[in-house]
Design a protein around this motif. Structure first.
Motif, mmCIF file in Angstrom:
data_model
loop_
_atom_site.group_PDB
_atom_site.id
_atom_site.type_symbol
_atom_site.label_atom_id
_atom_site.label_comp_id
_atom_site.label_asym_id
_atom_site.label_seq_id
_atom_site.Cartn_x
_atom_site.Cartn_y
_atom_site.Cartn_z
ATOM 1 N N ASP A 77 0.679 -1.597 0.117
ATOM 2 C CA ASP A 77 0.234 0.292 -0.110
ATOM 3 C C ASP A 77 0.662 1.396 0.224
ATOM 4 O OD1 ASP A 77 -2.539 -1.613 -0.144
ATOM 5 O OD2 ASP A 77 -2.439 -1.610 1.369
ATOM 6 N N ARG A 78 2.216 1.140 0.995
ATOM 7 C CA ARG A 78 2.722 2.046 0.994
ATOM 8 C C ARG A 78 4.085 1.594 -0.241
ATOM 9 N NH1 ARG A 78 3.545 6.806 4.927
ATOM 10 N NH2 ARG A 78 5.652 7.521 3.984
ATOM 11 N N THR A 79 4.177 0.816 -0.743
ATOM 12 C CA THR A 79 5.999 1.301 -1.056
ATOM 13 C C THR A 79 6.147 0.175 -2.091
ATOM 14 O OG1 THR A 79 6.752 -0.320 -0.101
ATOM 15 C CG2 THR A 79 7.142 1.594 0.743
ATOM 16 N N ALA A 80 6.992 0.151 -3.211
ATOM 17 C CA ALA A 80 7.547 -0.465 -4.410
ATOM 18 C C ALA A 80 8.598 -1.008 -4.287
ATOM 19 C CB ALA A 80 6.345 -0.093 -5.599
ATOM 20 N N SER A 81 9.316 -1.883 -4.999
ATOM 21 C CA SER A 81 10.821 -2.595 -4.955
ATOM 22 C C SER A 81 10.525 -2.728 -6.338
ATOM 23 C CB SER A 81 11.031 -3.850 -4.120
ATOM 24 O OG SER A 81 10.567 -3.377 -3.139
ATOM 25 N N TYR A 82 11.908 -1.596 -6.555
ATOM 26 C CA TYR A 82 12.434 -2.456 -8.666
ATOM 27 C C TYR A 82 13.691 -2.729 -8.543
ATOM 28 C CZ TYR A 82 8.806 0.934 -9.025
ATOM 29 O OH TYR A 82 7.344 1.850 -9.042
ATOM 30 N N GLN A 83 13.618 -3.614 -9.466
ATOM 31 C CA GLN A 83 15.382 -4.407 -9.136
ATOM 32 C C GLN A 83 16.050 -3.967 -10.636
ATOM 33 O OE1 GLN A 83 15.971 -9.169 -8.333
ATOM 34 N NE2 GLN A 83 15.816 -9.292 -10.563
ATOM 35 N N PHE A 84 17.200 -3.473 -10.553
ATOM 36 C CA PHE A 84 17.978 -3.587 -11.748
ATOM 37 C C PHE A 84 19.267 -4.864 -11.631
ATOM 38 C CE2 PHE A 84 16.487 0.371 -10.385
ATOM 39 C CZ PHE A 84 16.145 0.644 -11.502
ATOM 40 N N ALA A 85 19.734 -4.980 -13.198
ATOM 41 C CA ALA A 85 21.342 -5.485 -12.925
ATOM 42 C C ALA A 85 22.050 -5.091 -13.040
ATOM 43 C CB ALA A 85 21.231 -6.435 -14.506
ATOM 44 N N LEU A 86 23.542 -5.093 -12.341
ATOM 45 C CA LEU A 86 24.204 -4.110 -11.962
ATOM 46 C C LEU A 86 25.688 -4.628 -13.353
ATOM 47 C CD1 LEU A 86 24.541 -5.166 -8.733
ATOM 48 C CD2 LEU A 86 24.544 -3.074 -9.197
ATOM 49 N N ARG A 87 26.155 -3.646 -13.345
ATOM 50 C CA ARG A 87 27.618 -2.967 -14.237
ATOM 51 C C ARG A 87 28.713 -3.150 -13.302
ATOM 52 N NH1 ARG A 87 24.286 1.084 -16.953
ATOM 53 N NH2 ARG A 87 25.518 2.433 -15.264
ATOM 54 N N PRO A 88 30.015 -3.718 -13.564
ATOM 55 C CA PRO A 88 30.673 -3.721 -12.845
ATOM 56 C C PRO A 88 31.533 -2.118 -12.644
ATOM 57 C CG PRO A 88 31.622 -5.230 -14.236
ATOM 58 C CD PRO A 88 29.957 -3.973 -15.466
ATOM 59 N N ALA A 89 31.932 -1.913 -11.727
ATOM 60 C CA ALA A 89 32.381 -0.398 -10.674
ATOM 61 C C ALA A 89 32.939 -0.515 -11.185
ATOM 62 C CB ALA A 89 32.165 -0.897 -8.935
ATOM 63 N N ASP A 90 34.635 -1.630 -12.165
ATOM 64 C CA ASP A 90 35.920 -1.479 -12.350
ATOM 65 C C ASP A 90 36.241 -2.709 -13.032
ATOM 66 O OD1 ASP A 90 36.522 -2.499 -10.627
ATOM 67 O OD2 ASP A 90 37.026 -0.931 -9.205
ATOM 68 N N LYS A 91 37.673 -2.639 -13.453
ATOM 69 C CA LYS A 91 37.605 -4.157 -14.140
ATOM 70 C C LYS A 91 38.101 -5.155 -13.194
ATOM 71 C CE LYS A 91 39.881 -1.502 -17.696
ATOM 72 N NZ LYS A 91 41.899 -1.692 -18.833
ATOM 73 N N GLN A 92 38.222 -5.133 -11.960
ATOM 74 C CA GLN A 92 38.705 -5.686 -11.098
ATOM 75 C C GLN A 92 37.200 -6.160 -10.286
ATOM 76 O OE1 GLN A 92 40.482 -2.683 -10.469
ATOM 77 N NE2 GLN A 92 42.040 -3.912 -12.331
ATOM 78 N N ASP A 93 36.301 -5.674 -10.439
ATOM 79 C CA ASP A 93 34.475 -5.924 -9.984
ATOM 80 C C ASP A 93 34.187 -7.652 -10.739
ATOM 81 O OD1 ASP A 93 32.526 -6.758 -8.966
ATOM 82 O OD2 ASP A 93 31.862 -4.231 -9.619
ATOM 83 N N THR A 94 34.447 -8.758 -10.255
ATOM 84 C CA THR A 94 33.872 -10.007 -11.007
ATOM 85 C C THR A 94 32.664 -10.503 -10.584
ATOM 86 O OG1 THR A 94 35.596 -11.139 -9.202
ATOM 87 C CG2 THR A 94 36.496 -9.963 -11.160
ATOM 88 N N ALA A 95 32.294 -9.561 -9.365
ATOM 89 C CA ALA A 95 30.887 -10.063 -8.549
ATOM 90 C C ALA A 95 29.674 -9.587 -9.589
ATOM 91 C CB ALA A 95 31.357 -9.856 -7.339
ATOM 92 N N ALA A 96 29.762 -8.255 -10.457
ATOM 93 C CA ALA A 96 28.550 -7.524 -9.873
ATOM 94 C C ALA A 96 27.524 -8.433 -10.955
ATOM 95 C CB ALA A 96 28.968 -6.389 -11.229
ATOM 96 N N ALA A 97 28.424 -9.364 -12.200
ATOM 97 C CA ALA A 97 27.696 -9.784 -13.420
ATOM 98 C C ALA A 97 26.700 -11.170 -12.416
ATOM 99 C CB ALA A 97 28.020 -10.428 -14.127
#
Length: 251
Positions: free
Chosen positions: A136-156
């Motif tokens: 009744d009050r909130t809505a939650s939205y989901q997004f895929a992530l892009r890597p923060a930098d070349k070392q970011d292997t977790a974002a995918a």
């Protein structure tokens, strides 16, 4: 402002911390099991994201209490002070810090507490917006992530969920969590990784402020040693120290 970590940094940090267990998050469970359909960005969400700062609005003094994983610190941030002196170590492991600990803390605090602006907001792929929960009050939205930098292997392997409070137009909750197992390094398999940021509702006296952060990592080291590691940061005694239009607040 408080240091807010990229996806890779969270995993690297928690991999060396001991363990404690936070309460289960029912909202997080619902979001992870929800089926998603890509939708156009709602105008109210676009507006909320453009104003969102992961660390909260500038110009506010606060106390940060960090607990768990062998760490117990109470720190005070004052934006009116320049340089590393903005941060003061009040308590360490339940006691007053020694002179040596305070000196070391000041030497490290400038780089340790760099603000990161929008934080995970700057990593989300806006073309992947999906509504995953609504009440009744909130809505939650989901997004895929892009890597923060070349070392970011977790974002995918992770998704971000922003919860919008409809009456106020404020982002009140952000969750960054994995949807599949992954290995950021050869010797570490991550089964569960999540960071949850919660914010207060704005009112006539103050804007929406960061209230707490919880970080959890669960998996295996060296392919056979299981571990669960957690940390929480609570923000209190928040006082407006600098008004929005002041010169210092913009820095």
């Amino acid at each position: 402002m408080p240091r807010l970590f990229s996806t890779f940094t969270i995993v690297a940090l928690l991999a060396v911390l001991p363990a404690c267990s936070p309460p289960a998050d029912d909202v997080g469970h619902r979001l992870k099991t929800a089926k998603t359909t890509i939708i156009p960005m709602p105008p109210e969400l676009t507006t909320a994201l453009s104003a969102y700062r992961a660390s909260g609005p500038k110009g506010w003094a606060f106390t940060q209490t960090s607990v768990g994983t062998g760490k117990n610190l109470i720190e005070r941030f004052d934006p009116r002070v320049r340089g590393p002196a903005r941060w003061t170590l009040l308590r360490k492991d339940g006691r007053e810090p020694t002179v040596e600990e305070q000196t070391e803390y000041r030497q490290q605090s400038l780089s340790k507490h760099e603000a990161e602006g929008g934080g995970v907001r700057d990593q989300i792929d806006l073309s992947t917006c999906a509504l995953v929960a609504r009440d009744d009050r909130t809505a939650s939205y989901q997004f895929a992530l892009r890597p923060a930098d070349k070392q970011d292997t977790a974002a995918a392997h992770m998704r971000a969920v922003f919860t919008l409070d409809s009456p106020t137009g404020a982002i009140v909750r952000v969750e960054l969590s994995n949807f599949e197992h992954f290995s950021p390094v050869i010797s570490l398999k991550v089964e569960e990784a999540s960071t949850i940021l919660r914010y207060s509702l704005p009112n006539t006296d103050q804007p929406s402020l960061l209230s707490d952060i919880s970080i959890k990592l669960k998996g295996r080291r060296l392919w056979f040693r299981s571990f669960t590691q957690d940390m929480s940061m609570i923000y209190s005694d928040q006082v407006r120290a600098i008004f929005p239009n002041s010169e210092v607040a913009a820095k």
